[in-house]
Design a protein around this motif. Sequence first.
Motif, mmCIF file in Angstrom:
data_model
loop_
_atom_site.group_PDB
_atom_site.id
_atom_site.type_symbol
_atom_site.label_atom_id
_atom_site.label_comp_id
_atom_site.label_asym_id
_atom_site.label_seq_id
_atom_site.Cartn_x
_atom_site.Cartn_y
_atom_site.Cartn_z
ATOM 1 N N ASN A 230 -11.576 66.412 17.924
ATOM 2 C CA ASN A 230 -11.053 66.884 19.207
ATOM 3 C C ASN A 230 -9.591 67.305 19.087
ATOM 4 O OD1 ASN A 230 -9.553 64.520 19.199
ATOM 5 N ND2 ASN A 230 -10.611 63.590 20.935
ATOM 6 N N ALA A 231 -8.989 67.634 20.214
ATOM 7 C CA ALA A 231 -7.620 68.154 20.199
ATOM 8 C C ALA A 231 -6.610 67.130 19.679
ATOM 9 C CB ALA A 231 -7.228 68.615 21.601
ATOM 10 N N LYS A 232 -6.946 65.856 19.815
ATOM 11 C CA LYS A 232 -6.051 64.803 19.338
ATOM 12 C C LYS A 232 -6.260 64.471 17.865
ATOM 13 C CE LYS A 232 -5.722 62.527 23.851
ATOM 14 N NZ LYS A 232 -5.966 61.260 24.609
ATOM 15 N N GLY A 233 -7.270 65.066 17.258
ATOM 16 C CA GLY A 233 -7.575 64.778 15.862
ATOM 17 C C GLY A 233 -8.554 63.652 15.677
ATOM 18 N N ASP A 234 -9.157 63.164 16.781
ATOM 19 C CA ASP A 234 -10.127 62.070 16.693
ATOM 20 C C ASP A 234 -11.483 62.602 16.238
ATOM 21 O OD1 ASP A 234 -8.217 60.298 17.790
ATOM 22 O OD2 ASP A 234 -8.771 60.932 19.823
ATOM 23 N N THR A 235 -12.197 61.796 15.463
ATOM 24 C CA THR A 235 -13.534 62.184 15.017
ATOM 25 C C THR A 235 -14.625 61.622 15.923
ATOM 26 O OG1 THR A 235 -13.589 60.291 13.500
ATOM 27 C CG2 THR A 235 -12.843 62.409 12.607
ATOM 28 N N THR A 236 -14.295 60.647 16.763
ATOM 29 C CA THR A 236 -15.217 60.166 17.799
ATOM 30 C C THR A 236 -14.438 60.014 19.103
ATOM 31 O OG1 THR A 236 -14.863 57.773 17.436
ATOM 32 C CG2 THR A 236 -16.568 58.867 16.092
ATOM 33 N N TRP A 237 -15.104 60.320 20.210
ATOM 34 C CA TRP A 237 -14.475 60.185 21.523
ATOM 35 C C TRP A 237 -15.559 60.241 22.579
ATOM 36 C CZ3 TRP A 237 -14.593 64.495 18.553
ATOM 37 C CH2 TRP A 237 -15.069 65.685 19.125
ATOM 38 N N LEU B 38 -26.343 50.870 26.846
ATOM 39 C CA LEU B 38 -27.483 51.777 26.888
ATOM 40 C C LEU B 38 -27.029 53.113 27.448
ATOM 41 C CD1 LEU B 38 -30.567 52.481 26.871
ATOM 42 C CD2 LEU B 38 -30.652 51.511 29.193
ATOM 43 N N GLU B 39 -27.352 54.203 26.743
ATOM 44 C CA GLU B 39 -27.098 55.527 27.285
ATOM 45 C C GLU B 39 -28.421 56.220 27.558
ATOM 46 O OE1 GLU B 39 -24.503 59.606 26.719
ATOM 47 O OE2 GLU B 39 -24.669 58.232 25.008
ATOM 48 N N LEU B 40 -28.608 56.654 28.792
ATOM 49 C CA LEU B 40 -29.812 57.362 29.204
ATOM 50 C C LEU B 40 -29.535 58.861 29.189
ATOM 51 C CD1 LEU B 40 -30.846 55.057 32.181
ATOM 52 C CD2 LEU B 40 -31.818 55.090 29.869
ATOM 53 N N GLY B 41 -30.148 59.534 28.240
ATOM 54 C CA GLY B 41 -29.834 60.940 27.997
ATOM 55 C C GLY B 41 -28.723 61.008 26.968
ATOM 56 N N SER B 42 -28.956 60.425 25.801
ATOM 57 C CA SER B 42 -27.885 60.236 24.814
ATOM 58 C C SER B 42 -27.592 61.483 23.999
ATOM 59 C CB SER B 42 -28.235 59.075 23.874
ATOM 60 O OG SER B 42 -29.549 59.193 23.362
ATOM 61 N N GLY B 43 -28.416 62.530 24.117
ATOM 62 C CA GLY B 43 -28.109 63.789 23.453
ATOM 63 C C GLY B 43 -27.880 63.627 21.963
ATOM 64 N N SER B 44 -26.794 64.207 21.488
ATOM 65 C CA SER B 44 -26.468 64.147 20.060
ATOM 66 C C SER B 44 -25.939 62.786 19.632
ATOM 67 C CB SER B 44 -25.431 65.216 19.720
ATOM 68 O OG SER B 44 -24.199 64.934 20.363
ATOM 69 N N GLY B 45 -25.737 61.887 20.578
ATOM 70 C CA GLY B 45 -25.303 60.533 20.253
ATOM 71 C C GLY B 45 -23.819 60.347 20.110
ATOM 72 N N SER B 46 -23.042 61.407 20.332
ATOM 73 C CA SER B 46 -21.605 61.333 20.055
ATOM 74 C C SER B 46 -20.863 60.359 20.959
ATOM 75 C CB SER B 46 -20.986 62.726 20.186
ATOM 76 O OG SER B 46 -21.547 63.617 19.258
ATOM 77 N N ASN B 47 -21.193 60.362 22.249
ATOM 78 C CA ASN B 47 -20.504 59.453 23.167
ATOM 79 C C ASN B 47 -20.823 58.001 22.845
ATOM 80 O OD1 ASN B 47 -19.080 61.294 24.937
ATOM 81 N ND2 ASN B 47 -21.072 61.912 25.724
ATOM 82 N N LEU B 48 -22.086 57.713 22.612
ATOM 83 C CA LEU B 48 -22.492 56.346 22.310
ATOM 84 C C LEU B 48 -21.931 55.900 20.974
ATOM 85 C CD1 LEU B 48 -24.168 54.008 23.413
ATOM 86 C CD2 LEU B 48 -26.147 54.948 22.209
ATOM 87 N N ALA B 49 -21.913 56.789 20.005
ATOM 88 C CA ALA B 49 -21.356 56.446 18.694
ATOM 89 C C ALA B 49 -19.893 56.028 18.820
ATOM 90 C CB ALA B 49 -21.489 57.628 17.742
ATOM 91 N N HIS B 50 -19.161 56.708 19.684
ATOM 92 C CA HIS B 50 -17.757 56.343 19.879
ATOM 93 C C HIS B 50 -17.636 54.910 20.376
ATOM 94 C CE1 HIS B 50 -13.536 56.599 20.816
ATOM 95 N NE2 HIS B 50 -13.771 56.322 22.085
ATOM 96 N N LEU B 51 -18.469 54.522 21.323
ATOM 97 C CA LEU B 51 -18.406 53.157 21.855
ATOM 98 C C LEU B 51 -18.766 52.136 20.776
ATOM 99 C CD1 LEU B 51 -20.014 53.702 25.374
ATOM 100 C CD2 LEU B 51 -17.596 53.720 24.742
ATOM 101 N N VAL B 52 -19.676 52.502 19.895
ATOM 102 C CA VAL B 52 -20.044 51.589 18.809
ATOM 103 C C VAL B 52 -18.883 51.418 17.832
ATOM 104 C CG1 VAL B 52 -21.582 51.333 16.806
ATOM 105 C CG2 VAL B 52 -22.524 51.967 19.030
#
Length: 209
Positions: free
Chosen positions: A21-28, A53-67
Amino acid sequence: MSLAESWDRYAGGSKPRKTVNAKGDTTWLNWTQYADHGPNESVLGPVAGRRVLELGSGSGSNLAHLVTLGATGRGVDIAPARETVARECWGHLPGLEFRTAEATTFLSETEETFDVVLSIFGAVWFVDPDTLLPLIRSRMAPGGILAFSHLPPGSQGPKPGKAGQRHDRTPDEWGRILTGHGFSDVRVSLIDPPEGKAVGTMLVRALAT
C-alpha cells in the motif's frame, strides 16, 4: 446459473489487490472501496488472541492482516475461485483457514464461536439480515464485535447477475435491526470518499450482548 457460479464469474473479473500500500505495508485492512482510504483495524479493537470470522473473505487479504496481528482467522466465501486465490496468497500463515460456503449454511453447520465477525462488501450486504444476523449472533461470544461495510443506500455498486438483492439499510434501520437481533452499542458512520470521488462508504459496528 447458480448463486455460487454467479459470484465465481464476478470474482474472475475482479482486479487483484496490490501487494504494497501507500505506506509500504504488505498487509492491511481496508473497509472502503478505495485503496489506501478510510479507517484501519482499530475499528475492531485489539485482535491478538481473538477468533475472527470474515463472511465474504474474497482474496483473504483483510483477514490475513488480522492474523499477522495475532488473531486466528476463518474466511468463508461463496465463490470457489476466492478460496483458491486466498490459499495461494495466504495459505502459509498459521492460524488462517479458508472455506467455500454460503454464509448461512456455514453458520448453521459450524460449532465454532467467534470473538469478531466482519463483512466488507460481503454477506451482510447480500443476505437478508433477518436470516443472517440471528445466525451470526448464535456463533458469537458474548461481548464480541460485529463490523461490516457497504455502499450507502441507493448507491450503485457490485451486483453480479442473479446474485440476489443488496440489503441496503439506512443508519437508523441498521440500528433497529441489529438491536432486534441481540446486538447493542450500534455505531454507524459514513466515511467520506477521497477527493475526486462521489460515493462514500457506510461502516457499522455493534456488540453481541
